[in-house]
Write an enzyme that holds these catalytic residues in place. Structure first.
Site, short mmCIF file in Angstrom:
data_model
loop_
_atom_site.label_atom_id
_atom_site.label_comp_id
_atom_site.label_asym_id
_atom_site.label_seq_id
_atom_site.Cartn_x
_atom_site.Cartn_y
_atom_site.Cartn_z
N HIS A 76 14.89 7.72 2.61
CA HIS A 76 14.23 7.49 3.90
C HIS A 76 14.75 6.22 4.57
O HIS A 76 14.06 5.63 5.40
CB HIS A 76 12.71 7.46 3.73
CG HIS A 76 12.13 8.82 3.42
ND1 HIS A 76 10.83 9.02 3.03
CD2 HIS A 76 12.70 10.06 3.49
CE1 HIS A 76 10.62 10.32 2.84
NE2 HIS A 76 11.74 10.97 3.10
N ASN A 94 11.09 5.09 -0.61
CA ASN A 94 10.49 3.85 -0.13
C ASN A 94 11.41 3.06 0.78
O ASN A 94 12.63 3.11 0.63
CB ASN A 94 10.06 2.98 -1.32
CG ASN A 94 9.02 3.68 -2.17
OD1 ASN A 94 8.39 4.61 -1.70
ND2 ASN A 94 8.88 3.24 -3.41
N PRO A 133 0.83 -1.21 0.00
CA PRO A 133 0.00 0.00 0.00
C PRO A 133 0.86 1.26 0.00
O PRO A 133 1.97 1.25 0.54
CB PRO A 133 -0.79 -0.10 1.31
CG PRO A 133 -0.04 -1.04 2.18
CD PRO A 133 0.74 -1.95 1.27
N ASP A 134 0.36 2.33 -0.61
CA ASP A 134 1.06 3.61 -0.47
C ASP A 134 0.59 4.27 0.83
O ASP A 134 -0.06 3.61 1.68
CB ASP A 134 0.88 4.49 -1.72
CG ASP A 134 -0.55 4.97 -1.92
OD1 ASP A 134 -1.41 4.76 -1.04
OD2 ASP A 134 -0.83 5.57 -2.99
N PHE A 135 0.93 5.53 1.04
CA PHE A 135 0.59 6.18 2.31
C PHE A 135 -0.72 6.96 2.23
O PHE A 135 -1.55 6.89 3.12
CB PHE A 135 1.74 7.11 2.74
CG PHE A 135 2.97 6.35 3.10
CD1 PHE A 135 3.13 5.83 4.37
CD2 PHE A 135 3.96 6.11 2.15
CE1 PHE A 135 4.26 5.09 4.70
CE2 PHE A 135 5.10 5.38 2.47
CZ PHE A 135 5.24 4.86 3.75
N ARG A 136 -0.89 7.75 1.15
CA ARG A 136 -1.93 8.77 1.15
C ARG A 136 -3.08 8.53 0.19
O ARG A 136 -3.94 9.39 0.06
CB ARG A 136 -1.30 10.15 0.89
CG ARG A 136 -0.37 10.56 2.02
CD ARG A 136 0.28 11.91 1.83
NE ARG A 136 1.18 12.17 2.97
CZ ARG A 136 2.39 11.66 3.10
NH1 ARG A 136 2.89 10.90 2.13
NH2 ARG A 136 3.12 11.91 4.18
N ASP A 163 10.68 -0.29 1.20
CA ASP A 163 10.28 -1.67 0.93
C ASP A 163 11.40 -2.50 0.31
O ASP A 163 11.24 -3.71 0.10
CB ASP A 163 9.02 -1.71 0.05
CG ASP A 163 9.19 -0.96 -1.27
OD1 ASP A 163 10.33 -0.87 -1.78
OD2 ASP A 163 8.17 -0.45 -1.79
P1 OAD Z 1 2.08 8.83 -1.05
O1 OAD Z 1 1.16 7.75 -0.61
O2 OAD Z 1 1.99 10.15 -0.37
O3 OAD Z 1 1.90 9.11 -2.61
C1 OAD Z 1 1.83 8.03 -3.53
C2 OAD Z 1 1.37 8.59 -4.86
O4 OAD Z 1 1.35 7.52 -5.81
C3 OAD Z 1 -0.05 9.16 -4.82
O5 OAD Z 1 -0.07 10.37 -5.54
C4 OAD Z 1 -0.90 8.07 -5.52
O6 OAD Z 1 -2.01 8.58 -6.20
C5 OAD Z 1 0.11 7.53 -6.49
N1 OAD Z 1 -0.14 6.14 -6.91
C6 OAD Z 1 -0.23 5.04 -6.14
N2 OAD Z 1 -0.39 3.92 -6.88
C7 OAD Z 1 -0.43 4.34 -8.18
C8 OAD Z 1 -0.60 3.67 -9.44
N3 OAD Z 1 -0.74 2.35 -9.52
N4 OAD Z 1 -0.60 4.43 -10.56
C9 OAD Z 1 -0.47 5.78 -10.48
N5 OAD Z 1 -0.29 6.46 -9.34
C10 OAD Z 1 -0.28 5.75 -8.19
O7 OAD Z 1 3.55 8.22 -0.94
P2 OAD Z 1 4.96 9.00 -0.96
O8 OAD Z 1 4.88 10.24 -1.77
O9 OAD Z 1 5.98 8.00 -1.32
O10 OAD Z 1 7.82 8.89 4.79
O11 OAD Z 1 5.12 9.38 0.56
C11 OAD Z 1 6.27 10.08 0.96
C12 OAD Z 1 6.62 9.75 2.38
O12 OAD Z 1 5.51 9.96 3.25
C13 OAD Z 1 6.98 8.30 2.64
O13 OAD Z 1 8.31 8.00 2.30
C14 OAD Z 1 6.77 8.17 4.11
C15 OAD Z 1 5.43 8.87 4.20
O14 OAD Z 1 5.07 9.36 5.41
C16 OAD Z 1 8.14 8.62 6.06
O15 OAD Z 1 7.57 7.78 6.70
C17 OAD Z 1 9.26 9.47 6.60
#
Ligand code: OAD
Length: 273
Positions: free
Chosen positions: A135, A116, A38-41, A118
């Protein structure tokens, strides 16, 4: 009539023609969602939304689980989550991870900055110094008790986490933390040592799968000089990419965009599993 080229395909053809040789890639959690991480946001599937659903009102801000002061006060929530987050051999790299490797093998990659933790870039075959884990990672851990700092036996840390307990320092019994960067902690020194040179030398910046919400990494695309194209592969716009002439927005599914880009570069097979 010929099919009109997308801006992304034109960018890929420019790579094929040798126009860009010092690409800087910046990736986030979106490069791994196709692998099941999973992503974060993301609004429903993101980790922070899941934490809100599971913990409800008991949880303040879900990012607190990665906050260093909360961790020092009570490491149990992070370690409960670490059981799920710890890289598993069953998770395989995606096409987006293989894109970085493909560019590196062709001598076109200046650096890949990943946010990431992972470990999938390493599994795909990219290692430092071309890979910069901004990170940190779960590959090492250390004691964070004042004055100790002893390196922890990572296998023992993982075993404790898998068993549902909180690991402690073999030397002093203090609190051990994997070397992933928490909110409130500095980034690895290598990040600051590389940033200015990479920003000055990049001839194109490719940003993939990040919301660009976390500093200082999110500053990178803004820091490159005007005239250097910035290309975003993401579901939605992030940062100020798209606001400068020459920027390319490839909004949609990352794996499809990577497939299109690799085909335009002339090596479609390089990103296939
Ligand atoms: P986010 O979850 O903030 O952003 C992920 C982005 O990828 C979002 O804009 C989603 O829409 C997009 N996305 C996900 N899956 C996709 C797909 N299959 N196709 C197109 N777009 C997709 O994650 P990060 O930006 O990596 O830090 O978050 C940054 C940091 O915040 C992380 O490293 C972590 C977190 O808190 C720490 O914990 C210090």
């Amino acid at each position: 009539a010929a099919v009109p080229s997308t801006p992304l395909a034109l960018f890929g053809r420019a790579i094929r023609a040798g126009r860009y040789r010092r690409l800087v890639l910046l990736t986030g959690a979106g490069v791994s969602t196709a692998a099941g991480v999973p992503d974060f946001r993301s609004p429903t599937a993101g980790l922070y939304a899941c934490l809100r659903r599971v913990a409800g009102d008991r949880l303040g801000d879900p990012t607190d689980v990665f906050c260093i002061s909360s961790f020092r006060a009570d490491p149990a929530p992070f370690y409960a989550l670490a059981r799920e987050l710890w890289p598993s051999e069953a998770v395989r790299p995606t096409r987006a991870h293989r894109l970085g490797v493909a560019l590196a093998r062709r001598g076109l990659l200046r650096r890949l900055y990943t946010q990431n933790i992972d470990g999938l870039d390493r599994v795909a075959g990219l290692v430092p110094p071309l890979l910069l884990e901004a990170h940190g990672s779960f590959a090492t851990a250390k004691c964070i008790e004042g004055g100790c700092g002893a390196a922890a036996d990572i296998a023992a840390v993982r075993a404790a986490v898998d068993a549902g307990s909180v690991p402690s320092c073999g030397a002093c019994g203090g609190l051990v933390k994997p070397d992933v960067v928490f909110f409130g902690e500095p980034l690895p020194a290598v990040f600051h040592a590389s940033f200015d040179g990479d920003v000055a030398q990049a001839d194109a910046v490719l940003v993939i799968g990040t919301s660009l919400r976390v500093a200082p990494v999110c500053v990178l695309p803004e820091a490159v000089p005007p005239g250097v194209p910035r290309v975003l592969l993401n579901r939605e716009v992030a940062g100020d990419i798209g606001e400068r002439p020459g920027d390319v927005l490839a909004l949609g599914d990352i794996e499809s965009s990577v497939t299109e880009l690799a085909a335009a570069c002339g090596w479609p097979e390089a990103v296939m599993g």
